[in-house]
Design a protein around this motif. Structure first.
Motif, PDB file in Angstrom:
ATOM      1  N   ALA A 142      39.582  32.669  39.882  1.00 43.37           N
ATOM      2  CA  ALA A 142      40.520  33.134  38.856  1.00 43.37           C
ATOM      3  C   ALA A 142      39.981  34.438  38.297  1.00 43.37           C
ATOM      4  CB  ALA A 142      40.657  32.094  37.748  1.00 43.37           C
ATOM      5  N   ILE A 143      40.790  35.472  38.350  1.00 48.48           N
ATOM      6  CA  ILE A 143      40.405  36.773  37.809  1.00 48.48           C
ATOM      7  C   ILE A 143      41.195  36.991  36.530  1.00 48.48           C
ATOM      8  CG2 ILE A 143      40.354  39.263  38.194  1.00 48.48           C
ATOM      9  CD1 ILE A 143      40.259  38.592  41.240  1.00 48.48           C
ATOM     10  N   TYR A 144      40.458  37.153  35.436  1.00 51.62           N
ATOM     11  CA  TYR A 144      41.062  37.410  34.139  1.00 51.62           C
ATOM     12  C   TYR A 144      40.890  38.892  33.841  1.00 51.62           C
ATOM     13  CZ  TYR A 144      40.769  37.967  29.060  1.00 51.62           C
ATOM     14  OH  TYR A 144      40.887  38.429  27.787  1.00 51.62           O
ATOM     15  N   GLY A 145      41.997  39.605  33.663  1.00 46.77           N
ATOM     16  CA  GLY A 145      41.914  41.041  33.423  1.00 46.77           C
ATOM     17  C   GLY A 145      43.082  41.560  32.617  1.00 46.77           C
TER      18      GLY A 145
ATOM     19  N   ARG B 161      46.540  43.548  41.768  1.00 48.48           N
ATOM     20  CA  ARG B 161      46.652  43.897  43.196  1.00 48.48           C
ATOM     21  C   ARG B 161      45.385  43.522  43.950  1.00 48.48           C
ATOM     22  NH1 ARG B 161      49.327  48.357  40.915  1.00 48.48           N
ATOM     23  NH2 ARG B 161      47.505  49.695  41.111  1.00 48.48           N
ATOM     24  N   MET B 162      44.222  43.720  43.336  1.00 47.79           N
ATOM     25  CA  MET B 162      42.952  43.365  43.989  1.00 47.79           C
ATOM     26  C   MET B 162      42.881  41.852  44.227  1.00 47.79           C
ATOM     27  SD  MET B 162      41.480  46.172  44.658  1.00 47.79           S
ATOM     28  CE  MET B 162      39.929  45.543  45.229  1.00 47.79           C
ATOM     29  N   ALA B 163      43.407  41.066  43.296  1.00 54.97           N
ATOM     30  CA  ALA B 163      43.432  39.611  43.477  1.00 54.97           C
ATOM     31  C   ALA B 163      44.268  39.240  44.700  1.00 54.97           C
ATOM     32  CB  ALA B 163      43.972  38.924  42.226  1.00 54.97           C
ATOM     33  N   LYS B 164      45.410  39.902  44.875  1.00 62.93           N
ATOM     34  CA  LYS B 164      46.253  39.628  46.046  1.00 62.93           C
ATOM     35  C   LYS B 164      45.527  39.997  47.336  1.00 62.93           C
ATOM     36  CE  LYS B 164      50.604  40.063  43.618  1.00 62.93           C
ATOM     37  NZ  LYS B 164      51.814  40.825  43.390  1.00 62.93           N
ATOM     38  N   ILE B 165      44.834  41.113  47.331  1.00 63.29           N
ATOM     39  CA  ILE B 165      44.065  41.522  48.511  1.00 63.29           C
ATOM     40  C   ILE B 165      42.929  40.538  48.770  1.00 63.29           C
ATOM     41  CG2 ILE B 165      42.520  43.315  49.408  1.00 63.29           C
ATOM     42  CD1 ILE B 165      44.370  45.357  47.942  1.00 63.29           C
ATOM     43  N   GLY B 166      42.314  40.035  47.705  1.00 59.80           N
ATOM     44  CA  GLY B 166      41.233  39.056  47.847  1.00 59.80           C
ATOM     45  C   GLY B 166      41.660  37.816  48.609  1.00 59.80           C
TER      46      GLY B 166
ATOM     47  N   GLN C  70      43.762  33.892  42.154  1.00 59.20           N
ATOM     48  CA  GLN C  70      44.872  34.106  41.233  1.00 59.20           C
ATOM     49  C   GLN C  70      44.433  35.074  40.134  1.00 59.20           C
ATOM     50  OE1 GLN C  70      48.046  32.830  41.223  1.00 59.20           O
ATOM     51  NE2 GLN C  70      47.695  31.737  43.125  1.00 59.20           N
ATOM     52  N   TYR C  71      45.373  35.856  39.656  1.00 60.44           N
ATOM     53  CA  TYR C  71      45.124  36.809  38.563  1.00 60.44           C
ATOM     54  C   TYR C  71      45.798  36.317  37.296  1.00 60.44           C
ATOM     55  CZ  TYR C  71      45.361  40.986  35.710  1.00 60.44           C
ATOM     56  OH  TYR C  71      45.250  41.876  34.679  1.00 60.44           O
TER      57      TYR C  71
END
Length: 126
Positions: free
Chosen positions: A88-91, A98-103, A112-113
């Motif tokens: 889980a990326i909290y930002g 977009r980086m979460a989708k690429i991840g 997930q972002y």
């Protein structure tokens, strides 16, 4: 004199094969930041046969990466891809989403972002 803060802090909790990693990224990350954090993650996950890791990344103060640090981040993710269950990326930036989708392309688990830390933690706890 201008003092620029950057780096990664890490918290690791373990229960059997399961890990909870909490990372906080601040400023513009460098290769030197990854030289410190990578051995910690490698060591923690390397001690357990078939570890399962859920990860919370607080990117609310992340400004980006130097090119070599971005490469270090990709290598770290690929090396532990099968061990990451959920990330889980909290930002608070569209480029972080977009980086979460690429991840998701490089991690066998889910990425997930979230713009809300509580929602990110709730998803990891599901």
């Amino acid at each position: 004199m201008v003092h620029t803060t950057h780096g990664l802090s890490i918290g690791i909790e373990r229960a059997g094969r399961e890990f909870f990693l909490k990372l906080k990224a601040v400023g513009t990350l460098t290769h030197d930041d990854y030289k410190v954090i990578t051995p910690m993650i490698d060591s923690a996950l390397g001690e357990v046969k078939h570890p399962i890791a859920n990860v919370l990344i607080d990117a609310s103060e992340l400004e980006g990466w130097e090119l070599r640090a971005a490469w270090d981040d990709l290598k770290l993710g690929v090396r532990h891809s099968k061990e990451f269950n959920k990330i889980a990326i909290y930002g608070n930036q569209e480029w972080q989403a977009r980086m979460a989708k690429i991840g998701n392309w490089f991690i066998s688990g889910e990425v997930q972002y979230y713009e809300n830390a509580t929602a990110a933690i709730d998803w990891l706890d599901e």
